[in-house]
Design a protein around this motif. Sequence first.
Motif, short mmCIF file in Angstrom:
data_model
loop_
_atom_site.label_atom_id
_atom_site.label_comp_id
_atom_site.label_asym_id
_atom_site.label_seq_id
_atom_site.Cartn_x
_atom_site.Cartn_y
_atom_site.Cartn_z
N ALA A 45 -1.19 -3.98 -1.79
CA ALA A 45 -0.16 -4.94 -1.36
C ALA A 45 -0.11 -6.14 -2.28
N LEU A 46 -1.28 -6.60 -2.74
CA LEU A 46 -1.32 -7.74 -3.65
C LEU A 46 -0.67 -7.37 -4.99
N ILE A 48 1.71 -5.16 -5.42
CA ILE A 48 3.16 -5.09 -5.18
C ILE A 48 3.75 -6.49 -5.17
N ALA A 49 3.07 -7.42 -4.49
CA ALA A 49 3.56 -8.80 -4.43
C ALA A 49 3.59 -9.43 -5.83
N ALA A 50 2.55 -9.15 -6.63
CA ALA A 50 2.50 -9.71 -7.99
C ALA A 50 3.65 -9.17 -8.83
N ALA A 51 3.87 -7.87 -8.77
CA ALA A 51 4.95 -7.26 -9.56
C ALA A 51 6.31 -7.79 -9.13
N SER A 52 6.52 -7.91 -7.82
CA SER A 52 7.82 -8.39 -7.34
C SER A 52 8.03 -9.85 -7.71
N GLY A 53 6.96 -10.65 -7.69
CA GLY A 53 7.07 -12.05 -8.08
C GLY A 53 7.44 -12.21 -9.55
N ILE A 54 6.89 -11.35 -10.39
CA ILE A 54 7.21 -11.38 -11.82
C ILE A 54 8.67 -11.01 -12.05
N THR A 142 12.48 -10.19 -1.33
CA THR A 142 12.30 -9.47 -0.07
C THR A 142 11.02 -8.66 -0.09
N VAL A 143 10.77 -7.97 -1.19
CA VAL A 143 9.53 -7.18 -1.33
C VAL A 143 8.32 -8.11 -1.31
N TYR A 144 8.42 -9.22 -2.01
CA TYR A 144 7.31 -10.19 -2.05
C TYR A 144 6.95 -10.66 -0.65
N ILE A 145 7.97 -10.99 0.14
CA ILE A 145 7.73 -11.50 1.48
C ILE A 145 7.16 -10.44 2.40
N THR A 146 7.79 -9.27 2.40
CA THR A 146 7.39 -8.23 3.35
C THR A 146 6.05 -7.59 3.00
N SER A 147 5.62 -7.72 1.76
CA SER A 147 4.32 -7.14 1.38
C SER A 147 3.16 -8.06 1.72
N SER A 148 3.46 -9.31 2.11
CA SER A 148 2.39 -10.29 2.33
C SER A 148 1.47 -9.91 3.48
N ARG A 149 1.99 -9.15 4.45
CA ARG A 149 1.15 -8.73 5.57
C ARG A 149 -0.03 -7.89 5.10
N GLY A 150 0.17 -7.14 4.02
CA GLY A 150 -0.86 -6.21 3.55
C GLY A 150 -2.09 -6.86 2.98
N TYR A 151 -1.99 -8.12 2.51
CA TYR A 151 -3.19 -8.77 1.96
C TYR A 151 -3.55 -10.02 2.75
N ALA A 152 -3.35 -9.95 4.06
CA ALA A 152 -3.68 -11.09 4.93
C ALA A 152 -5.18 -11.36 4.99
N ALA A 159 -4.93 -16.20 -2.43
CA ALA A 159 -3.91 -15.20 -2.73
C ALA A 159 -2.85 -15.77 -3.65
N ALA A 160 -2.38 -16.98 -3.36
CA ALA A 160 -1.35 -17.61 -4.18
C ALA A 160 -1.86 -17.85 -5.60
N THR A 161 -3.14 -18.23 -5.72
CA THR A 161 -3.73 -18.47 -7.04
C THR A 161 -3.80 -17.18 -7.84
N ILE A 162 -4.26 -16.12 -7.21
CA ILE A 162 -4.36 -14.82 -7.89
C ILE A 162 -2.99 -14.37 -8.38
#
Length: 286
Positions: A45-46, A48-54, A142-152, A159-162
């Motif tokens: 999940a992390l 996915i969030a990183a890729a979507s943020g980029i 949308t992907v960034y937001i919805t994937s956040s549950r996976g690395y709670a 998480a934000a730093t990584i």
Amino acid sequence: MTPIGFATWRALFGAILLAVVVAAMRRRGRPIIKPRQLPRRAVGALAIAAASGIVLNLAIFIAFGRITVALALLGFYTYPALVAVVAIVIERRRPERLELVALGLALAGMTLVVLGQLDPTSGLVVDALGLGLALLASVAQTVYITSSRGYAVIPTEQAATILLWIAVLAYVLIAGATGSLDAIGEPLRNAAVWPYLVFAGLLGAGLPSVLFLAAIRLIGPVRTGILAMLEPVTGTVLAALILGETIGPIQLLGGVLVIVAGVLLQRAPSPAGAPPTHPIQVPAPG
């Protein structure tokens, strides 16, 4: 600066700020989550969030260069509606009626605020690629937001730093692969851009990243997306205060609608199945 150069330095200064925050939290007793402690689902999940943020940042910055900022924002801020659709279709969570009303009001208000920035005398030229990139940024958000549950399991500030450090590395690699490393080095030859880059990194990347992720975990992705539409309203007000720009009646009406949406959300019951508000404790191996 080029989009890749700006994105790199913005993410770097934001990452440095959050690294300082993480160090301060550690001194106060907050443990650092180690990669080997994380479940595979959290790592995935992390990633996915990183890729979507980029993708999000590169797409929206390039879009700003091809179409008007107002039109780009209009395409980008469709993401709260996409987040609501994901909540209904994938997460099987039907938003509360007040949430849906607030979403409609916020979308209408944001549209009025953004459209009020367009100059009707200059003519509206729509570049298909630019608009497409703005919509791509919306999907990525949308992907960034919805994937956040996976690395709670990872504390918010960590998480934000990584995510920001991964972004810095990815931008440098992309620049190297595309022969754009010279664009990243531009600030080293032009000291005049440093104040803008530091400001964009600290207040445009570092602080918003951790606060946005904290909001998702505290009030859920749908409400966070709706309240985030206050961003163009705030930008319009700041432009009026700092740059002396005029706020028209249409923009005022739009701002009122977005604020009313925020007030309605405060009256809505807490969403069922919202993400945990505190990191889950992961036992050390052995």
